[in-house]
Write an enzyme that holds these catalytic residues in place. Structure first.
Site, short mmCIF file in Angstrom:
data_model
loop_
_atom_site.label_atom_id
_atom_site.label_comp_id
_atom_site.label_asym_id
_atom_site.label_seq_id
_atom_site.Cartn_x
_atom_site.Cartn_y
_atom_site.Cartn_z
N LEU A 1 1.06 5.51 0.43
CA LEU A 1 0.59 6.85 0.78
C LEU A 1 1.65 7.90 0.45
O LEU A 1 1.38 8.89 -0.21
CB LEU A 1 0.27 6.94 2.27
CG LEU A 1 -0.90 6.14 2.83
CD1 LEU A 1 -0.94 6.29 4.34
CD2 LEU A 1 -2.20 6.60 2.24
N SER B 1 6.90 9.45 15.83
CA SER B 1 6.49 9.61 17.23
C SER B 1 5.83 10.96 17.46
O SER B 1 4.89 11.10 18.25
CB SER B 1 7.71 9.46 18.16
OG SER B 1 8.18 8.13 18.15
N SER C 1 4.63 13.62 6.44
CA SER C 1 3.48 13.19 7.22
C SER C 1 2.17 13.87 6.80
O SER C 1 1.12 13.54 7.33
CB SER C 1 3.73 13.47 8.71
OG SER C 1 4.85 12.75 9.18
N PHE D 1 0.85 -1.18 0.00
CA PHE D 1 0.00 0.00 0.00
C PHE D 1 0.89 1.24 0.00
O PHE D 1 2.02 1.21 0.46
CB PHE D 1 -0.99 0.00 1.17
CG PHE D 1 -0.47 0.58 2.46
CD1 PHE D 1 -0.95 1.79 2.92
CD2 PHE D 1 0.48 -0.10 3.21
CE1 PHE D 1 -0.48 2.32 4.11
CE2 PHE D 1 0.95 0.42 4.40
CZ PHE D 1 0.46 1.64 4.86
N GLU E 1 4.51 4.32 9.66
CA GLU E 1 3.11 4.51 10.05
C GLU E 1 2.92 5.76 10.92
O GLU E 1 2.04 5.81 11.78
CB GLU E 1 2.56 3.28 10.80
CG GLU E 1 2.88 1.95 10.16
CD GLU E 1 2.16 1.72 8.86
OE1 GLU E 1 1.91 2.71 8.14
OE2 GLU E 1 1.86 0.57 8.53
N ARG F 1 29.31 -12.87 30.07
CA ARG F 1 30.45 -11.95 30.09
C ARG F 1 30.87 -11.67 31.53
O ARG F 1 30.03 -11.36 32.39
CB ARG F 1 30.05 -10.65 29.39
CG ARG F 1 31.10 -9.55 29.47
CD ARG F 1 32.22 -9.78 28.49
NE ARG F 1 33.01 -8.56 28.31
CZ ARG F 1 34.33 -8.53 28.45
NH1 ARG F 1 34.99 -9.61 28.78
NH2 ARG F 1 34.98 -7.40 28.24
N THR G 1 6.99 -0.38 0.80
CA THR G 1 7.51 -1.70 1.17
C THR G 1 6.86 -2.75 0.29
O THR G 1 5.65 -2.72 0.06
CB THR G 1 7.21 -2.00 2.65
OG1 THR G 1 7.81 -0.99 3.47
CG2 THR G 1 7.76 -3.35 3.05
N ILE H 1 25.00 -2.82 27.07
CA ILE H 1 25.41 -3.97 27.88
C ILE H 1 26.46 -4.80 27.15
O ILE H 1 27.40 -5.33 27.76
CB ILE H 1 24.17 -4.82 28.24
CG1 ILE H 1 23.32 -4.09 29.29
CG2 ILE H 1 24.58 -6.20 28.76
CD1 ILE H 1 21.98 -4.74 29.57
N GLY I 1 28.68 -3.63 25.28
CA GLY I 1 29.94 -2.89 25.23
C GLY I 1 30.50 -2.85 23.82
O GLY I 1 29.78 -2.74 22.84
#
Length: 404
Positions: free
Chosen positions: A130, A387, A137, A128, A384, A289, A164, A358, A360
């Site tokens: 748009l 934010s 937007s 689809f 879509e 680790r 897509t 975490i 590293g």
């Protein structure tokens, strides 16, 4: 599962069975192969063929048209599991799902009979469209136009962006302007079912006038193509107006906005999936680790990160399922879908980044899966609706519902 098998506690037996099946599919087929397809930016054809065999292209299509007839809530659970494996895989069925939703809700019976059975099997796939190069937007600023010509068909001219499955799809549900003089822009838009030849860049014959340029190169979200579509004198029969010409002409905007509600639930589910995987990787790595003579999981700083990640995963999952269940119940869920999409996409980004920290220095290496997730996660902040757009939607709907 790395966290709380409690996510299954509110599932029906059918939902539990299909979710566990997709979870196993992700473990056995998606995760071991995602790195290869991501590195080569190659379409995961063998995985997609297996998805067809599992019936995943027809999950929400009614049984009378050859699908499973499952609800949006179950579909969201499936998308989470696929995205836990690799969000590009969920992208392969995302726009297909939105196309089938548009057909099921707004299509004429003739259109349903023509397309849905083949969509259910994955024989034909949908996209689809748009967005446009200058659109962003602001959907009402669409420039692509369709004009009725002498033989009764519509000629479409214009350029679409960020489609897509734009190359491999056989159908594109495309929103165009049909009445440029409409009092309000959204009253002059129509959704067309544009047929094309899947996998072909330069369409000919009945589909002449539709060109698919080479796919866009992206930071992440590889393997599934994102393309432009160029319409130059493309002819679309009047019968391919979504819902039929009499019922669907100039009704495209509300149709697409309705579809975006389920699309936002879909993106939210993808956010939950990638956040879940990031948490799993962090839990495993932090226990393997060692620094200063003990596993880094025993350091309070790491435990705090794991705690925040797990909490966000669970909260995002609950928001997503609530929005899906409201839609399934026939309730308007624009506010809830916006909240779910906003929170879950941000949670996906947060959890991936915390997992990256975490790991590293190893997180920066392509030898570790978290590097791919780190490139994939930002897509969810944009797809879509950004934010910022979600916050606008949420704020506007809150004021409408609580007007004094």
């Amino acid at each position: 599962m790395a966290v709380a098998a409690s996510q299954y506690s509110e599932m029906s037996d059918e939902q539990k069975a299909i979710t566990e099946m997709v979870h196993q599919f992700a473990d056995e087929q998606i995760l071991p192969n995602a790195e290869h397809y991501d590195h080569e930016d190659e379409f995961p054809g063998p995985i997609v063929e297996q998805m067809k065999e599992l019936g995943l292209f027809g999950v929400t299509i009614p049984e009378e048209y050859g699908g499973m007839g499952l609800d949006l809530t179950t579909y969201a659970m499936i998308v989470e599991e696929l995205s836990r494996g690799w969000i590009s895989i969920s992208g392969v069925i995302n726009t297909h799902f939105i196309g089938s939703y548009l057909l099921m809700k707004f299509g004429s019976e003739e259109q349903k009979q023509k397309y849905l059975p083949r969509m259910a099997t994955g024989e034909i796939r949908a996209a689809f469209s748009l967005s446009e190069p200058e659109l962003g937007s602001d959907v009402q600023a669409i420039k692509t136009r369709a004009s009725k010509v002498e033989d009764g068909s519509y000629e479409i001219n214009g350029q679409k962006m960020w489609v897509t499955n734009g190359l491999r799809s056989d159908l594109v549900f495309v929103l165009v302007k049909t009445d440029p003089d409409a009092e309000k822009p959204y009253l002059g838009m129509t959704c067309f079912i544009a047929e094309k030849e899947g996998g072909v860049h330069e369409n000919t014959g009945a589909y002449a006038g539709l060109t698919v340029p080479p796919q866009l190169r992206k930071m992440g979200y590889k393997g599934v193509e994102s393309t432009e579509l160029v319409f130059d004198g493309y002819r679309c029969p009047a019968e391919n107006v979504l819902g039929g010409e009499d019922a669907g002409l100039n009704k495209g905007f509300p149709q697409m906005m309705d579809a975006l509600e389920v699309g936002r639930v879909n993106v939210a589910a993808r956010g939950v999936g990638i956040a879940q995987r990031a948490l799993e990787l962090a839990l495993r790595y932090s226990q393997e680790r060692k620094t200063f003579g003990k596993p880094i999981a025993e350091h309070q700083a790491i435990q705090f990160k794991l705690a925040d990640m797990a909490t966000q995963v669970e909260a995002a999952r609950l928001l997503t399922l609530r929005a899906a269940r409201l839609k399934d119940a026939g309730e308007r869920s624009d506010l809830e879908a916006g909240m779910a999409k906003l929170f879950a996409s941000e949670a996906g980004r947060f959890c991936v980044e915390e997992s990256f920290r975490i790991h590293g220095g190893y997180g920066y290496s392509k030898e570790y899966e978290i590097e791919r997730l780190y490139r994939d996660a930002p897509l969810l902040l944009i797809g879509e609706g950004t934010s910022e757009i979600q916050r606008m939607v949420i704020g506007r709907k809150l004021l409408q519902r609580h007007k004094i």
